[in-house]
Enzyme design. Structure first.
Site, mmCIF file in Angstrom:
data_model
loop_
_atom_site.group_PDB
_atom_site.id
_atom_site.type_symbol
_atom_site.label_atom_id
_atom_site.label_comp_id
_atom_site.label_asym_id
_atom_site.label_seq_id
_atom_site.Cartn_x
_atom_site.Cartn_y
_atom_site.Cartn_z
ATOM 1 N N CYS A 97 0.835 -1.205 0.000
ATOM 2 C CA CYS A 97 0.000 0.000 0.000
ATOM 3 C C CYS A 97 0.871 1.256 0.000
ATOM 4 O O CYS A 97 1.477 1.579 -1.003
ATOM 5 C CB CYS A 97 -0.966 -0.054 1.178
ATOM 6 S SG CYS A 97 -2.278 1.166 1.075
ATOM 7 N N HIS A 232 -3.583 -5.442 0.969
ATOM 8 C CA HIS A 232 -2.866 -5.692 2.230
ATOM 9 C C HIS A 232 -2.842 -7.183 2.559
ATOM 10 O O HIS A 232 -3.774 -7.677 3.206
ATOM 11 C CB HIS A 232 -3.573 -4.963 3.378
ATOM 12 C CG HIS A 232 -3.346 -3.499 3.407
ATOM 13 N ND1 HIS A 232 -2.289 -2.923 4.078
ATOM 14 C CD2 HIS A 232 -4.030 -2.477 2.857
ATOM 15 C CE1 HIS A 232 -2.345 -1.609 3.945
ATOM 16 N NE2 HIS A 232 -3.391 -1.301 3.206
ATOM 17 N N GLU A 234 -1.259 -8.710 4.798
ATOM 18 C CA GLU A 234 -1.226 -8.964 6.248
ATOM 19 C C GLU A 234 -2.627 -8.917 6.856
ATOM 20 O O GLU A 234 -2.836 -9.382 7.971
ATOM 21 C CB GLU A 234 -0.276 -7.961 6.933
ATOM 22 C CG GLU A 234 -0.809 -6.547 7.142
ATOM 23 C CD GLU A 234 -0.784 -5.664 5.895
ATOM 24 O OE1 GLU A 234 -0.560 -6.187 4.781
ATOM 25 O OE2 GLU A 234 -1.001 -4.436 6.027
#
Lengths: 272, 801
Positions: A97, A232, A234
């Site tokens: 990002c 993202h 994660e």
């Protein structure tokens, strides 16, 4: 390199805010990862002590000027030489990002000829305009160059969320086609926004959440060791993070995002 | 300004003596108004008396400090004052103590670690961690400058969480606006259009939370004509902290360290501004009362504070909010039984030429005050420096219980803390008259599909997806149950957060608010808000619930406003006590009135927000509201009464009605316990509470969020005997009701568990993507495709198709 010798640097500056969950992903894989303030790296000049470098998500320095621009200039000015060496040694660098925006602003991505003097692409303001947080599908387009997706089969569709206001990947108009050919030719294209069944978004909102050129969600450098993406991973690491995990009879342990972290760990253990 | 009243000291900086000793009553009020300190005549006379004894006049710094500390915003005089009837009979002294805090005191639950003490309430969580929670109002600033007002509201409540050494992990926001299509011609002078306010407030909230990386996970947006000119902005924040790292123990000799953003002229008199009605001049006069937000500064501040906490280098902490440094230093000293000496010239300023009183009361954002032992001072300053934060020792705590401020060697304030924290008790007159209302009478429509579609698209029910998507609700990667669930952006009754990597325990965040019921009776409005917040929490698997109360009311100087406030407070006590859900924190914002003439003003609809913070032992048992599988049974738990007063259905026809939903606590508690047990037993695949729009809206939402149809039979709905009309059964908004989806194979176990409860199977999940409802006479009264229902729901504000 043995897994226990890996030491990942998750760099942060003022406004970085996705460092903890990024570290948690490496923790879960049993890999050492440290969140380090860039001030400390500058002071200690120790970037090369780390085996991999992550630019996590957030709003570095408020993203005033242009998303990622301030951190990029700071990194170039203060640790540019170390960064260059890091890349030349093919140690992996991941930008998520805001981190992707930083890598583009540094000139590391697409990085056709090494670190570019001026950015060769940009992550422009979303169309439709505004901050947008949602789950999207991306199709894996890479044929094996990108070391961050080696555990993902080509054509596989991953489900990962996006959350940004400036994520519209664009190439300079005059070089658009030439650069796109290069991205394909060098096997630099990694993820494209797509429908659940893998069909390309063709720019259609919200399947393509930001109006990115050619539905591009993530690219790597020609060596495949520097990778940036808007989604993202994660936030798609565990099964319970999925937006409809409650609909499953049995909750998945992991989400698709884990594959990216697994891939880079595997690369490090094999290559070094 | 009359020079007789203000005696300028001959110094190289601005300092005046305020001649209260020679001032008569009229002049005392003149002083209060000219200096913008917002003190009443009673309070000014109290000040005069105090200083007469001292044989001197107060300085401007002192009077300003008193004004800030005694403001409604800072010391809640109405809640702590005497409430009397119109005839002067005492109704209650200290509503806060007698209604709100009393619940918590009487319940005396061991998991309430710190309540009403600090910037935020603290309850136990897991593995040595505690949850901190706080909800703030930022109504007045948002009315003047929506973006800045809402952003600094979020920033302020996040600092409240930092102010108890907690790491902020989630934000909430509940917003109230006038109708977005409000006629510009009708807009009172000086009032901003609801649409402008809506856009600005939403952008401000997103800006702060997103930039700081704190997910905005729960909230609501409500529309009513009374919010024109009285926008309501509730900002909440939840944090976690290791319980043993909490310290609040300032000692004489400790250093006062001011850290964060610089101090400027932004945000002067924010609290006195917030403690008065808005007028058409507010834009001009009070613009400087709105602060400027810088979330990145607060993100840095957060990092430093967590490091200082973990190394236990500070002895206490508080944020600088209303009243700025004057209130922060005073409060910190007062609560630890200390005094404090502040050197105002040490405060880092944004611009030159600020006078001492401005420095002392400025509400510039992103500032925190810490007390630090001298031996730890350098370590603390080093930590701030490592995060590029400016931190300055600005004073020292003493043992003399005085607040002393200096500027360039001159004493500019010397106030007795006992005097400062014991303002004269306010006295408010309360009068509540039951409004003269009737139940409407109109023919029952044969088909209710059209009404359902209308309600689904009405602003208070329609999907807020287009707003929610501009808030990052995923950052930190801990959002287990999201504000938008599943493929269709379906709704959630509550948010679930998993804050600890090594534990499956989750925090459940929900809210309840029913301003419309307050138009009938604020008592039942408050009861309903408590019930709604609790049942939203229970629906997803929450329990062990703590409550936060936030009141937005009109001027307490008007008896009818105070009268309704008292009724709402009584209900808070009655129902929180009955449900055994303690209040742990709260805030009131009064004076939400727009002056429209010399004797006329529009008050806000009394708006009580109840926020519920529950826990779930294992987040993997969380239940969402979307239906899961065709063939499953749909059960309705709880009794439906003829309670459509204030309902969406009546509203659709332009009626308010009279029969407001009540809460029957004995029955409600049984229902809640059974729902929790059913969820824990794994019998329930989806659960949704019934609120605005009743059964029809709840069933529609469950169906189109899950992508499967539902067939319902109204004849099976457990209901009061006088319920003979389909429209009343399907749209009644009775409290304490749930719809639950249960697989056929769990039918017997579920029914056995529900035996003592009002519960019956009312329908089934179907493969065909339609909602069909059969009425009491067996005829179909609702028949609509999920696509049509979902489109109606998303038609008002937009959303992904």
């Amino acid at each position: 390199m043995k897994k226990e010798d890996i030491n990942v640097c998750i760099m942060r500056v003022a406004g970085t805010n996705c460092d903890a969950e990024t570290k948690r992903a490496f923790d879960d894989l049993g890999v050492k990862a440290e969140v380090v303030h860039s001030n400390e790296i500058v002071k200690k000049r120790n970037l090369l002590d780390y085996s991999a470098l992550i630019f996590p998500g957030g709003f570095s320095h408020g993203d005033y000027v242009r998303a990622g621009a301030i951190w990029a200039k700071e990194a170039l000015a203060k640790i540019g030489d170390d960064l260059k060496e890091f890349v030349e040694e093919e140690r992996p660098i991941l930008g998520i990002c805001n981190g992707f925006q930083v890598l583009v602003e540094i000139g590391l991505l697409p990085g056709f000829e090494g670190i570019a003097e001026y950015p060769e692409a940009a992550l422009a303001t979303n169309t439709p305009i505004g901050y947008h947080c949602s789950w999207v599908y991306v199709r894996h387009e890479n044929s094996g160059k990108c070391i961050f997706t080696r555990k993902v089969a080509k054509g596989k569709v991953l489900r990962i969320p996006v959350a940004h206001a400036e994520g519209r990947f664009v190439l300079p108009k005059e070089n658009e086609n030439r650069y796109l050919e290069k991205l394909y030719g060098n096997d630099q294209l990694v993820f494209r926004y797509c429908a659940e069944n893998g069909e390309p978004a063709n720019g259609q909102y919200p399947i393509n959440p930001n109006g990115a050129f050619h539905d591009i969600a993530g690219i790597c450098n020609p060596a495949g060791t520097v990778f940036g993406l808007m989604p993202h991973p994660e936030r798609s690491y565990y099964g319970w993070q999925l937006p409809d995990w409650t609909r499953r009879e049995r909750t998945l342990t992991y989400g698709d995002g884990r594959l990216i972290f697994e891939s880079v760990v595997e690369y490090l253990t094999k290559k070094f | 300004m009359t020079s007789r009243l203000y005696i300028k000291r001959n110094l190289d900086f601005e300092l005046s003596e305020i001649n209260v000793l020679d001032a008569d009553e009229k002049e005392l009020l003149q002083i209060s108004s000219e200096l913008g300190v917002g003190l009443s005549l009673k309070e000014m006379k109290h000040v005069k008396q105090h200083f007469s004894k001292k044989g001197r006049n107060p300085t401007d710094v002192e009077l300003q400090t008193i004004g800030q500390t005694w403001s409604e915003h800072c010391c809640h005089k109405t809640f702590k004052g005497d409430i009397v009837t119109a005839k002067g009979k005492l109704l209650v002294t200290n509503m806060f103590k007698e209604y709100i805090a009393k619940v918590t005191r009487e319940l005396n639950l061991p998991w309430c670690l710190s309540v009403f003490e600090d910037n935020a309430g603290i309850v136990d969580f897991e593995n040595g961690y505690a949850i901190a929670a706080k909800v703030e109002t930022h109504n007045h600033p948002s009315a003047i400058e929506p973006f800045g007002g809402a952003a600094t509201g979020t920033g302020g409540v996040i600092r409240d969480i930092l102010g108890v050494w907690a790491d902020p992990i989630a934000c909430t926001d509940v917003l109230c606006f006038g109708p977005l299509n409000y006629d510009y011609e009708k807009l009172p002078l000086g009032t901003k259009h609801p649409n402008y306010l809506f856009k600005g407030v939403v952008a401000g909230i997103g800006h702060y939370g997103n930039n700081m990386g704190i997910p905005t996970v729960n909230g609501a947006i409500y529309f009513d004509e009374s919010y024109v000119g009285n926008v309501v902005v509730y900002c909440g924040c939840i944090g976690v902290l290791p319980t043993n790292k909490f310290t609040r123990n300032t000692m004489p000799g400790d250093i006062a360290v001011l850290a964060g953003g610089r101090t400027g002229r932004d945000g002067i008199h924010g609290v006195t501004f917030a403690s008065a009605e808005l007028t058409k001049e507010s834009e001009e006069v009070s613009r400087s009362a709105v602060q400027i937000a810088n979330p990145i500064e607060e993100e840095k501040l957060k990092r430093a504070i967590i490091k200082i906490r973990d190394r236990k280098l500070g002895s206490a902490i508080t944020d600088l909010g209303g009243g700025g440094l004057s209130c922060a230093t005073g409060e910190m000293a007062h609560r630890s039984n200390c005094g404090v000496q502040v050197e105002l010239e040490k405060v880092a300023l944004k611009h030159l030429g600020m006078s001492p009183w401005e420095i002392y009361v400025s509400e510039s954002q992103e500032r925190m005050l810490l007390s630090v032992k001298e031996k730890n001072l350098q370590k603390v300053l080093d930590i701030f420096e490592s995060e590029d934060i400016e931190a300055t020792p600005v004073g020292k705590f003493t043992g003399n219980k005085m607040l002393q401020a200096y500027y360039r060697g001159q004493t500019v304030a010397e106030l007795d803390l006992h005097f400062l924290y014991n303002p004269p008790k306010a006295r408010r007159v309360a009068r509540w008259k039951k409004p003269n209302l009737i139940e409407p009478s109109f023919a029952e429509p044969n088909d209710l599909t059209h009404d359902l579609l209308k309600i689904l698209s009405s602003p208070n029910v329609a999907s807020k997806e287009s707003v929610i998507r501009t808030y990052d609700h995923e950052v930190k990667g801990n959002t287990v149950l999201k504000p938008l669930q599943g493929r269709y952006g379906g709704l959630s009754d509550a948010a679930v957060i998993k804050p600890l990597s090594n534990s499956w325990k989750g925090i459940v965040i929900s809210c309840g608010m029913n301003p419309n019921y307050g138009k009938i009776d604020p008592y039942w409005m408050a009861a309903s808000a408590v019930d709604e917040a609790i049942r939203n929490n229970i629906s997803v698997g929450g329990r062990r619930i703590a409550l936060l109360d936030n009141f937005t009311w009109g001027s307490p100087e008007k008896p009818d406003r105070t009268g309704s406030l008292v009724r709402a407070c009584q209900a808070c006590y009655d129902f929180a006590k009955a449900f055994e859900t303690p209040f742990i924190s709260g805030k009131d914002s009064l004076y939400n009135e727009l002056r429209i003439g010399p004797d006329a003003s529009n008050p806000v609809t009394p708006t009580l927000l109840i926020t519920a913070i529950g826990i779930i032992p294992d987040i993997r048992k969380t239940v969402s509201a979307d239906v899961k599988s065709p063939g499953n049974l749909i059960y309705m738990v709880g009794q439906t009464y003829h309670e459509l007063g204030g309902s969406e259905y009546y509203g659709l026809r332009g009626f308010l009605g009279k029969a407001v939903p009540k809460v029957r606590t004995a029955q409600a508690k049984r229902t809640i316990n059974a729902v929790v047990e059913a969820i824990d037993s794994g019998y329930v695949t989806s659960c949704h509470d019934l609120s605005e729009g009743g059964l029809a809206v709840a069933a529609a939402e469950m169906a189109f969020s899950g992508g499967y149809g539902i067939q319902l039979n109204l004849g099976s709905v457990p209901r009061a005997r006088n319920m003979k009309r389909n429209d009343y059964v399907i749209f009644s908004e009775s409290n304490s009701r749930f719809l639950m989806e249960v697989p056929e194979k769990r039918r017997e176990q579920f029914e056995a568990l529900m035996e003592r409860n009002v519960c019956s199977a009312v329908g089934r999940v179907e493969k065909n993507k339609r909602l069909s409802v059969f009425g009491l006479n067996g005829k179909r009264v609702v028949n609509a495709s999920l696509g049509r229902l979902r489109d109606a729901w998303k038609s008002t504000f937009g959303g992904q198709k």
